[in-house]
Enzyme design. Structure first.
Site, PDB file in Angstrom:
ATOM      1  N   LEU A 149       0.860  -1.175   0.000  1.00 24.37           N
ATOM      2  CA  LEU A 149       0.000   0.000   0.000  1.00 24.37           C
ATOM      3  C   LEU A 149       0.897   1.226   0.000  1.00 24.37           C
ATOM      4  CD1 LEU A 149      -2.712  -0.786   2.748  1.00 24.37           C
ATOM      5  CD2 LEU A 149      -3.026  -0.861   0.276  1.00 24.37           C
ATOM      6  N   ASP A 150       0.433   2.300  -0.619  1.00 20.71           N
ATOM      7  CA  ASP A 150       1.176   3.555  -0.538  1.00 20.71           C
ATOM      8  C   ASP A 150       1.294   3.978   0.920  1.00 20.71           C
ATOM      9  OD1 ASP A 150       1.196   3.575  -3.295  1.00 20.71           O
ATOM     10  OD2 ASP A 150      -0.507   4.943  -3.462  1.00 20.71           O
ATOM     11  N   ARG A 151       2.321   4.746   1.206  1.00 15.28           N
ATOM     12  CA  ARG A 151       2.573   5.165   2.582  1.00 15.28           C
ATOM     13  C   ARG A 151       1.367   5.861   3.206  1.00 15.28           C
ATOM     14  NH1 ARG A 151       7.744   8.927   4.474  1.00 15.28           N
ATOM     15  NH2 ARG A 151       7.251   8.991   6.707  1.00 15.28           N
TER      16      ARG A 151
END
Length: 336
Positions: A149-151
């Site tokens: 997942l993106d940060r």
């Protein structure tokens, strides 16, 4: 420094993500450094440019450019290195356990908080993959990341606790047997209220973002997302359920912006000038991996887990009058 190496993928490594393959062979190579090597074409798979998420197959050749001695530290050396403090391990273990939504002998499903990076990168001192060192067993194994997942994206993150589970879960992702549902707050109200977004995406040269590409353009990958408007607060913003059919970097964020309804709080893709946040809503990314449905790696039914909204999104839902408990997965989730 050493010369270029060409390493052959073994049958046991078939199906691994390329970034995981590098993590196994070159534990000291940071994810940010690997991304740079991929972007500049120094790392190739069977002579072709690829992304970190590419899956390797038995017999394929990975081109490995000259790496520093630190990057080539062996897995054994890393395991035998001076351990982190017990206090740090205990803090990491406690933090990860607080994220657990589901766990059995094969699988762990976490609710990742917004702001926590999944893997290391430039300037990052704390990330989930590092925190999982606290779960390394006596054989040196620790839970494996199956996807990313993106940060700044919160929500469902799936981990495999055994190598076999990682292989089976990865197969399910590649075969698109996985149902992933994201919730987002977007600017405006998409029309039609339910639709399909199909584009080609490629990395924007010199930028840490993706852009819409033409068919046939170098490194362009076909990307498909489904969306459905669940509720709206007048014409200003709407609650949208998103389902990625493919799994490209920043896919949902780029697709939302592409149809003119960027995700609220997105620093990379929000592209409406002079747009003001509704009062009381925080300027943070409003994208949440809400639910995952995937065959269990042991072949015993399905894993079906949902994650509650993060605090900043729950605050927005409250302010806008959205009720997450009224969401009906049989009617409100995007369908093919």
């Amino acid at each position: 420094m050493s010369g270029i190496e060409n390493k052959t993928v073994t049958s046991d490594e078939a199906g691994m993500r390329l970034d995981r393959w590098f993590k196994t062979h070159f534990p000291g190579l940071g994810f940010g450094h690997l991304q740079k090597l991929l972007r500049t074409g120094q790392v190739r798979l069977d002579g072709k440019r690829v992304e970190a998420s590419a899956r390797v197959a038995a017999g394929q050749t990975v081109r490995v450019p000259p790496l520093s001695t630190d990057a080539k530290v062996s897995a054994d050396d890393k395991a035998n290195a001076k351990p982190r403090s017990r206090k740090l391990n205990e803090d990491d273990e406690r933090a990860v356990r607080d994220m657990i939504l589901y766990e059995d002998r094969e699988v762990m499903v976490l609710n990742k908080p917004a702001g926590l990076a999944v893997q290391g990168g430039s300037g990052l001192t704390r990330h989930l993959d590092g925190m999982l060192e606290a779960f390394r067993d006596e054989k040196g194994n620790k839970p494996r990341l199956v996807h990313r997942l993106d940060r700044e994206t919160s929500g469902i993150l799936l981990l495999a606790k055994t190598r076999r589970a990682a292989q089976e879960l990865s197969k399910s992702f590649r075969a698109r047997q996985t149902r992933k549902i994201y919730w987002a707050l977007v600017a405006g109200v998409p029309k039609p209220r339910q639709g399909r977004i199909s584009t080609y995406l490629t990395r924007d040269e010199g930028e840490e973002r993706m852009r819409i590409a033409r068919h046939g353009e170098d490194d362009a990958q076909h990307s498909v997302s489904l969306y459905s408007v669940v509720d709206q607060a007048g014409p200003k913003v709407s609650w949208v359920s998103l389902r990625p059919i493919t799994g490209r970097t920043h896919q949902l964020r780029a697709h939302a912006a592409h149809i003119g309804h960027p995700i609220v709080g997105d620093p990379k893709y929000f592209n409406i000038e002079n747009w003001e946040l509704p009062g009381g809503i925080q300027n943070k990314l409003h994208l949440h991996a809400r639910r995952i449905v995937i065959p269990h790696p042991k072949g015993t039914g399905k894993i079906d887990v949902s994650a509650p909204l993060p605090a900043h999104m729950q605050q927005s839902w409250n302010l806008l009058g959205f009720d997450a408990t009224q969401f009906d997965p049989d009617t409100d989730e995007p369908e093919e």
